[in-house]
Design a protein around this motif. Structure first.
Motif, PDB file in Angstrom:
ATOM      1  N   GLU A 186      -2.241   2.217   0.646  1.00 41.50           N
ATOM      2  CA  GLU A 186      -1.365   2.805   1.318  1.00 41.50           C
ATOM      3  C   GLU A 186       0.351   3.277   1.462  1.00 41.50           C
TER       4      GLU A 186
ATOM      5  N   LYS B 158       0.436   7.223   2.647  1.00 38.97           N
ATOM      6  CA  LYS B 158       2.066   7.558   3.103  1.00 38.97           C
ATOM      7  C   LYS B 158       2.602   8.520   2.867  1.00 38.97           C
TER       8      LYS B 158
ATOM      9  N   GLU C  51       3.638  11.813   4.651  1.00 42.15           N
ATOM     10  CA  GLU C  51       4.932  12.747   4.225  1.00 42.15           C
ATOM     11  C   GLU C  51       3.973  14.259   3.888  1.00 42.15           C
TER      12      GLU C  51
END
Length: 245
Positions: free
Chosen positions: A193, A197, A201
């Motif tokens: 995760e 993420k 980003e």
């Protein structure tokens, strides 16, 4: 025996009588001389008679000496037989005494063995007397059997507890391994995760950078009141994407 006969014969031939005359050899010489006188006619008959009487007397003495020798030989033979008998008796006595000695040795050996057995019996009896009685030994055995039974029961209880603790420990280890596997999976999921993420980003930053570059390259239009209204209260004009008309 042959040597003894030779010695006796030599003594008879060379032995001197009590009257100073010789033995058998002298008798033979006198006999030969007497025969010579008988042949010689010049010899007086009276002298021949005297010489004959002397020869007979010498022969009687010689016979007497021979009888004495026979008696001496017989006596010696009897003494020899007596000595042999005595020697046989002595040998028999020695043999008898030897047998008695052997019997006494055997008896002494038996007595020593019996004495050794008695001493061993006495030592064993002293040791036995120092030991407790059979009743006391039976009581001690009963006590020890009771202690052994209690110890056996205790060991069985400890074994059952140990078995239970072993099973519990195995279950605990299995649970720990399962928890570790679950935690490892959670950590891997969190890492995935986090990576997703970070990737998102990074994609957003890259997109913003691309939009900023595009806005910088597009021509600026004059501001109108409508643009001011469109931009909002702060008067910021929103950037247009290249695909806008």
């Amino acid at each position: 025996m042959a040597d003894e006969d030779v010695v006796i014969r030599r003594r008879l031939l060379t032995r001197t009588s009590t009257l100073g005359k010789t033995g058998l050899k002298r008798c033979a010489e006198n006999l030969l001389a007497l025969l010579d006188e008988f042949v010689d006619d010049s010899v007086d008959a009276e002298k021949c008679k005297q010489d004959t009487d002397a020869l007979f007397w010498e022969m009687e003495q010689l016979e007497f000496e021979a009888n004495k020798t026979d008696i001496l030989g017989f006596t010696s033979q009897r003494e020899l037989e007596a000595y042999e008998t005595l020697n046989a008796e002595i040998d028999a006595s020695i043999e008898k005494v030897s047998k008695e000695i052997e019997e006494l040795k055997a008896k002494v050996h038996v007595e020593k063995t019996v004495r050794a057995y008695k001493e061993e019996y006495e030592s064993i009896s002293r040791v036995i007397n120092e030991l407790p009685s059979r009743k006391e030994i039976a009581a001690e055995i009963a006590v020890e059997e009771k202690r052994l039974s209690d110890a056996t029961d205790t060991i069985k209880g400890v074994d059952s507890k140990l078995d239970l603790r072993t099973k519990q420990f195995a279950l605990l280890m299995s649970t720990i391994q399962n928890l570790k596997a679950t935690l490892d999976e959670d950590v891997e999921m969190e890492e995935e995760e986090q990576q997703l993420k970070q990737q998102a980003e990074a994609d957003d930053d890259e997109m913003e950078d691309s939009l900023a570059v595009t806005d910088a390259k597009s021509p600026q239009l004059p501001r109108t009141p409508n643009d001011a209204n469109v931009g909002g209260e702060d008067g910021v004009v929103p950037s247009k994407s290249p695909s806008s008309p």
